[in-house]
Design a protein around this motif. Sequence first.
Motif, short mmCIF file in Angstrom:
data_model
loop_
_atom_site.label_atom_id
_atom_site.label_comp_id
_atom_site.label_asym_id
_atom_site.label_seq_id
_atom_site.Cartn_x
_atom_site.Cartn_y
_atom_site.Cartn_z
N SER A 15 3.20 -11.18 15.81
CA SER A 15 3.88 -9.99 15.27
C SER A 15 4.39 -9.08 16.37
O SER A 15 5.27 -8.27 16.14
N ARG B 279 16.25 -9.07 14.81
CA ARG B 279 16.72 -9.88 13.69
C ARG B 279 18.08 -10.51 14.02
O ARG B 279 18.99 -9.80 14.46
N THR C 237 8.51 -11.38 5.61
CA THR C 237 9.07 -10.10 5.17
C THR C 237 7.99 -9.02 5.21
O THR C 237 8.23 -7.91 5.65
N ARG C 238 6.81 -9.40 4.73
CA ARG C 238 5.69 -8.43 4.71
C ARG C 238 5.41 -7.90 6.11
O ARG C 238 5.11 -6.73 6.30
N SER D 8 7.56 -7.80 8.53
CA SER D 8 8.83 -7.43 9.17
C SER D 8 9.18 -8.33 10.34
O SER D 8 9.70 -7.89 11.36
N THR E 119 14.29 -4.67 -0.87
CA THR E 119 14.15 -3.97 0.40
C THR E 119 14.95 -2.67 0.39
O THR E 119 14.47 -1.63 0.83
#
Lengths: 401, 366
Positions: free
Chosen positions: A24, A30, A81-82, A84, A256
Amino acid sequence: MDLAYSAAYEDFRKSVRRFVDKNSSNQPRRPGAGRPSSDQRRWQQLLIENGFAARTIPAEYGGYGGEPDILKSRIIAEEFTRASLPLGLANQGISMFVPTLLELGTEEQKKKWIETTLKGETVWCQGYSEPGSGSDLASLQTKATEDGDDFIINGQKIWTSTAATADMMFCLVRTEPDAPKHQGISYLIFSMDTPGIEVRPLKTMTGYAEFNEVFFTDVRVPKSQIVGERGQGWMVANATLKHERGMLGDPNQAGTRLSAIIEMMQDETVSGERLIDNPLFRDRLLQLQARVFAMQFHGMRLLTASVKGEDPGIARLIVKLMGCELNHQLAALAIDALGELGVLYGNSPHLRASGYWQRAYMFDLGLIIGGGTAQIQKNIISERGLGMPREPKAAKKQGAA
Amino acid sequence: MEFALSEEQRLLQGSVGRYLEEMSTLDAVRETAEAEAPLSREIWKGMAELGVAGVLVPEEHGGLGLGVLEAALIAEMTGRCTAPLPFVGTAVMAPIALVGAGSDAQKATWLPQLASGEIIAGVAVAEVIGAREGAGVRFANGCLTGSSLFVIDGPAADIFIVSDVNKALYLVDGKAKGLARKKLTMIDLTRPVSELVFEDVEAELLPEGGPEIVDAMIDAGRIMLAADTLGAGDMMLEKAVDYAKERKQFGRVIGSFQAVKHLCAEMAAELEPCRSLVWYAAYAQGATLQDAALPDGRLMACHAKAHLSEVGRFVARTATEVHGGMGFTDLLGLHYWFKRIGLDRQLLGGPERVREEAARLQGWAA
C-alpha cells in the motif's frame, strides 16, 4: 439472493488483502490512458506476476494464465479500490486490442503483440471514427488500395485518444470499395512511425486535447498486417466494440463520485450553512444516491448472470446509457452545490478538487456521445431489447421518390 | 455471492403471476372497481390457497414462513395485474405487527386466520409518517380515541392493527363499539382505503414490541408499494410496446418512429435497475448483512419507495402517451395501472418525505 462470498472466495480475498497491505505504501500514480511511466510498468509487472492483472490471459502470451473467474476479478477490484491502490493498466490496447487478438489473431500476431502490450511497453490507439462516420461507423471512407505486397492508406481518423503517444494503431480501412459497406472493411495494424501519418491534437471543450485527428497520406502497410480476413474488418471491430461498451458506464465510478460529493457537501459551507443542510441540494443528493445504489445492484445482478452463463437480455443493454448519464448528473450536482466555486477552472485561486467536477461534467458529455451515442443506445434497447421495428431504410425511400 | 432469485422464488412468483393473469383480468378489475366492492374475496381466497396470504406468517401458525423478498415478488405481480386485493395490509404489515409485537395468545388467534384468508386486517399507521387534519390516535384507560386516515385495506377489514401517536400497536375488532369507518374514494379503485374515527374504542395492546416494529411494518409496506409500482410499470411498458408495434400512422407502425421507440427505451432503461433495487431492499429486511459495505435495510426501503415513485410516475405518463388518444380512454383500461402507480406513490409517504427520512437515517438532517 445471497450476498456473502463462500469460504474459498473469502480466502482468496484474504490473499489479495495481504498483497494490498504489503504494497500500500509504494504504489505509482494511477495510470491514465497514455504511455505508462517506468514505475507504472513495474507495478503492472508485479500485478501480472501475482494474478491481479492480465489474469486470464494465457501465460504463453505474457499473462497470468488463470481460469476466468468473474468473482475473483471483482474481489481484486474491490480490495484495490478499498485501499486506493491503482489496478492494472486499462488502456485501449489492453482492454480492446488484446481481447480481439486473442479471439481473431494469428498465432504469430498473438506472440508478437500481446505480451509487450500487457507490460505497457507497446501503446496502442484506435483508428475507427472519421469526420463523416460517427454513429454510422460502417460508412467509413479511409481507403487502402493494393500495391504489390502492401496497402496504401489515404484518409483521416478522428477522436483518436493517445494517438500522440501511441506506438501502434489498430485501424479500420476500406479495402473493397465496391462491396456493400459492411463487407468492404479490413482491420489493419501498423506503427505510428510509418511515413505519411500526421497526428494533430484535438482540443475539446474541456480545454485539453484528450483526442487527436490522424491524417494518412500514402501510408504504406504490408498486407500481412491484417487481423482477420480481408473484408471482415467490421466483424473484427464488433468484437472490439463489445469490449469497449463494457468499459463505459461502470457503476463503481458513480459510487466513488457519490462518496466524494457527500464528503464535499458536509465540509463546504455557504453563509455558515453546510451544503448538505440545504434541503434542495440534499434532495438532489438523495435522488442520485438511490440511482447509484440501483446501478450498483444492477451491476451485481449482471455479474451473477455472467457467472452462471445466462444472457441478462435487456438488463445489459441499458448500462452504457444509464451509467454515463448518472455520472454526468453527479458532476452537475457537485457543481451546483458549489455554486460560483463550481465554475472555477484552470489554476484559479479557490479552485476545488483541482477543477475535477467541471472537467468531468464536460468530459462526460463526450462519453455520453462516444462509444455509441445515447440515441444509438436507445435504438439498441428498443430494437434488440424490446423487439421494436427498425427505422425504414432511407435508401428505399429515395428510390420511391 | 449470488444476486439473483432462487429457483423456489422464481416458481413462487411465476405461479402467483399466472394465477392473477387468469383471475385478475381487466374485466374482473373493472367489475370490482365499478361495483365499488372493496376487493375481490374470490381472488383473495385463491391467493390464500396458493399460500400467498400467509407468506410472512410462520409455519407453526399455518403460513409459508417466508421473507420480505418473497412478499415483494408477490406484490410485483399484484401491481402487474392491478389485482383488487388486500395484500399490503393483510398479508404484510399486519403479520409483521403480530409476529413482532403480539403475545403468544394473540399470534395463535389471529395469524392462522390471516394466513387462511378468512379475515382481512386493516392497518392504521399513516399518522406515524405524517398527520393530516390533526388526525392521530391516543390510548387511555384501555381505549383508543382520535382518528386515522388512509387506513390500508380498511373498507373490508375484520380487524385493525392501529399505531397510536407513540408507535405502540393495538388490535381493534372491526365491529367494536365507538368505531366509525368511512370509505375514502381514491383515484385507484382497486385498493380502497378508509378513515377510522375512534370514540373510546376498546383495544388490545400488542405487548411484546416497541416502536421498531412499527418501523419494520412501514419499511416492508414501502417495499411492497415499490414492488407494486415495478410490476405495474412493467405491464404499462409491455402494453405500450405492443401497441406501438400494431398501431399504424403515416403508413407505418408508430413503433418504427424513433420519437416513439426512444420513449419505450427510456422506460425500459429506468425500470431495469429498479428491479435490482427492490430485490436488494427486500432482501436486506431482516437479513444479517455481514459485509459492512452493504447498505442498511431501513435506508434501502426509503430509497426503493422514493425511486420507484419517481420512475413509476415517468412510466405511467409515458406509456399513456405512447398509446395516444386510446391511452386516455376508459375503454382501454390503461388508467387502472396509471392510478395504481399514483396511489403507490403517496401511501406511506411520498418520495420527498421519504427522502427526508433517508437523510435522517444517515445523519444528514435533524
